[in-house]
Design a protein around this motif. Structure first.
Motif, PDB file in Angstrom:
ATOM      1  N   LYS A 130       0.837  -1.206   0.000  1.00  0.00           N
ATOM      2  CA  LYS A 130       0.000   0.000   0.000  1.00  0.00           C
ATOM      3  C   LYS A 130       0.868   1.251   0.000  1.00  0.00           C
ATOM      4  N   ASP A 143       2.316   1.706  -3.399  1.00  0.00           N
ATOM      5  CA  ASP A 143       1.241   2.115  -4.306  1.00  0.00           C
ATOM      6  C   ASP A 143       1.033   3.623  -4.172  1.00  0.00           C
ATOM      7  N   CYS A 183      -4.483  -2.359  -3.853  1.00  0.00           N
ATOM      8  CA  CYS A 183      -3.572  -1.646  -4.740  1.00  0.00           C
ATOM      9  C   CYS A 183      -4.012  -1.817  -6.183  1.00  0.00           C
ATOM     10  N   MET A 238      -2.718  -1.458  -9.120  1.00  0.00           N
ATOM     11  CA  MET A 238      -1.537  -1.408  -9.975  1.00  0.00           C
ATOM     12  C   MET A 238      -1.086  -2.846 -10.210  1.00  0.00           C
ATOM     13  N   THR A 270      -0.215  10.829  -7.161  1.00  0.00           N
ATOM     14  CA  THR A 270      -1.026   9.685  -6.773  1.00  0.00           C
ATOM     15  C   THR A 270      -2.148  10.136  -5.865  1.00  0.00           C
ATOM     16  N   GLN A 323      -4.356   3.048 -11.380  1.00  0.00           N
ATOM     17  CA  GLN A 323      -4.344   3.994 -10.260  1.00  0.00           C
ATOM     18  C   GLN A 323      -5.307   5.157 -10.472  1.00  0.00           C
TER      19      GLN A 323
END
Lengths: 260, 216
Positions: free
Chosen positions: A37, A40, A73, A75, A259, B201
């Motif tokens: 996490k 990420d 996550c 990804m 992010t 994401q």
């Protein structure tokens, strides 16, 4: 434009994160899901779990770790270690892995790569190539495949093996220098470049990162599409953002998205 | 509102479902998300998602192996015009034909073939694997609030074959990989992404939320 990928790798044993120096002397350092996490959120481009659990009974823990990671996550996640059968791959993919890395099983039986790629698609089959330099100082460079954490020589030429598994359907190769792993001395750039230039699939450089220049070198001098490191991130020497910023400053095309 | 992610044996859909749940939660949308292989559920769904990994022909076979699924999709998506999102090979299945290993037929919603990517630069690796930005071909509600272009957000791709629509107007966005590679196709109630929004994401969650709000 496609960006260079930076991939933190977590060695996982019995459901806990460890990092081996030359694959010996393991230091326990945390919960893999929490670490995943954090990576990420920090902007890692992919994650890699290498399961080094010895006992078959404890393998079940890994599926739980993979599932909880995949739920948290969004990804790509590659999982390797102890993958021996089509059923092992299926279980990892069902747990939420996007790619599965095959090592010893591919060395023992390269046709397993073909079987796996036909069953699940090239895109999710990574072949992990662990190699050591076997040529002397004055000889042309030659690397051999080693298994069992670098203990067992196989006599197989690493470059020929890389070509073979790429043709059999590996979608990506993870190239680790067993001479460099854990040394912090940098990738074996000659090895990475020799393989990256020999195959048409992407190559991930691995083994030996000790500073941020090593990551840059992996791409510029090693011709890798992606660079993997473990301890420099895991022990907080550098953050993912620092590494990506540094690589971008050196002229590499990096993904610097903010992010969420 | 109900969303069905079609399960036809192509890969793990658990993390895709979690991404849809999170996108819905963050967008404060009240909806039910089901992963299902039941054509009756698809027939009642307000929104339909077709994922897919692996080879085109395998995915087509997998879809055909679920009795009634292709018929329900044709009716619900093509005739009833329900919002539809294809992901990766699920997007490629929207095409007329796939030319991976063998010739097999798609749903023919977006006319065109799925062919091997052949970069003019031999240094470019296949698969096209990793994070790439999007070049907008035409505005689309799925990209609302998502920065595109060289400085935009990135999407996660992993594919060796790409859909080239016969009608250029069906292309919503491309990615640059030596030459433009189709990244998003769309027409009417249909949209498909070659990349994986569930692995992309920030861009991915935003795009999924946009799909859940979309009223074509």
């Amino acid at each position: 434009m496609l960006k260079v990928r930076l991939i933190p790798c977590l060695d996982v044993k019995d459901g806990r994160v460890v990092k081996g120096v030359q694959f010996v002397d393991l230091v326990d350092a945390g919960d893999p899901v929490e670490a995943a996490k954090a990576y990420d959120a920090a902007g890692a481009d992919e994650l890699c779990f290498l399961d080094i659990t010895a006992s078959h009974e404890a393998r079940g823990i890994l599926f739980d770790v993979v599932q909880r990671t995949a739920e948290a996550c969004f990804m790509p996640l590659t999982v390797g270690g102890g993958v021996r059968s089509v059923d092992d791959i299926r279980k990892l993919l069902l747990a939420g892995a996007d790619k599965v890395s095959i090592n010893t099983a591919a060395v023992k039986n390269p046709d397993f790569v073909r079987e796996a790629a036909e069953k699940f698609g090239n895109q999710c089959i990574v072949v992990a190539i662990d190699a050591k330099k076997v040529s002397g100082e004055s000889e042309p460079s030659r690397w051999e495949i080693f298994t069992h954490g670098g203990r067992n020589a196989t006599g197989i030429d690493a470059i020929a093996f890389a070509r073979q598994v790429a043709e059999l359907g590996a979608g990506e190769l993870l190239v680790t220098s067993m001479d460099r792993d854990g040394t912090k001395g940098g990738y074996d750039l000659a090895l990475v470049r020799a393989i990256a230039d020999a195959v048409s699939v992407p190559v991930i450089a691995s083994g030996g990162v000790g500073n941020l220049d090593h990551l840059v070198d992996g791409v510029e001098k090693g011709h890798a599409s992606a660079v993997l490191a473990a301890s420099i991130f895991h022990f907080g020497t550098h953050t993912i953002a620092e590494a990506k910023g540094y690589m971008a400053d050196k002229g590499l095309k990096m993904r610097l998205d903010k992010t969420a | 509102m109900s969303v069905v992610i079609i399960d036809y044996g192509s890969g793990n859909l658990h993390s895709a479902a979690k991404a849809f749940e999170r996108a819905a939660r963050e967008a404060e949308l009240d909806l039910s998300i089901a992963v299902s292989s039941d054509p009756d559920l698809v027939a009642k769904a307000d929104r339909i998602v077709l994922p897919g990994v692996g080879a085109f022909a395998d995915c087509r076979r997998g879809l055909d192996a679920v009795p009634g699924m292709v018929e329900v999709l044709q009716r619900r998506v093509h005739e009833d015009k329900r919002p539809f999102l294809g992901i990766c090979v699920g997007m490629q299945l929207m095409a007329t034909r796939g030319l991976e290993h063998t010739v097999s037929y798609g749903l023919d919603w977006i006319h065109g073939d799925v062919k091997a990517i052949t970069p003019s630069d031999p240094g470019l690796k296949i698969p096209h694997m990793g994070w790439n930005t999007l070049t907008l071909a035409k505005p689309h509600p799925l990209l609302d609030g998502i920065p595109t272009g060289p400085d935009g957000l990135h999407a996660y791709f992993v594919h060796s074959y790409a859909l080239t629509p016969a009608h250029p107007d069906d292309v919503v966005a491309t990615a640059d990989y030596g030459s433009p590679v189709t990244a998003i196709v769309g027409r009417d109630n249909l949209v498909g992404t070659q990349f994986h929004p569930e692995k992309s994401q920030a861009l991915g969650l935003k795009l999924i939320a946009n799909f859940l709000r979309w009223r074509p």
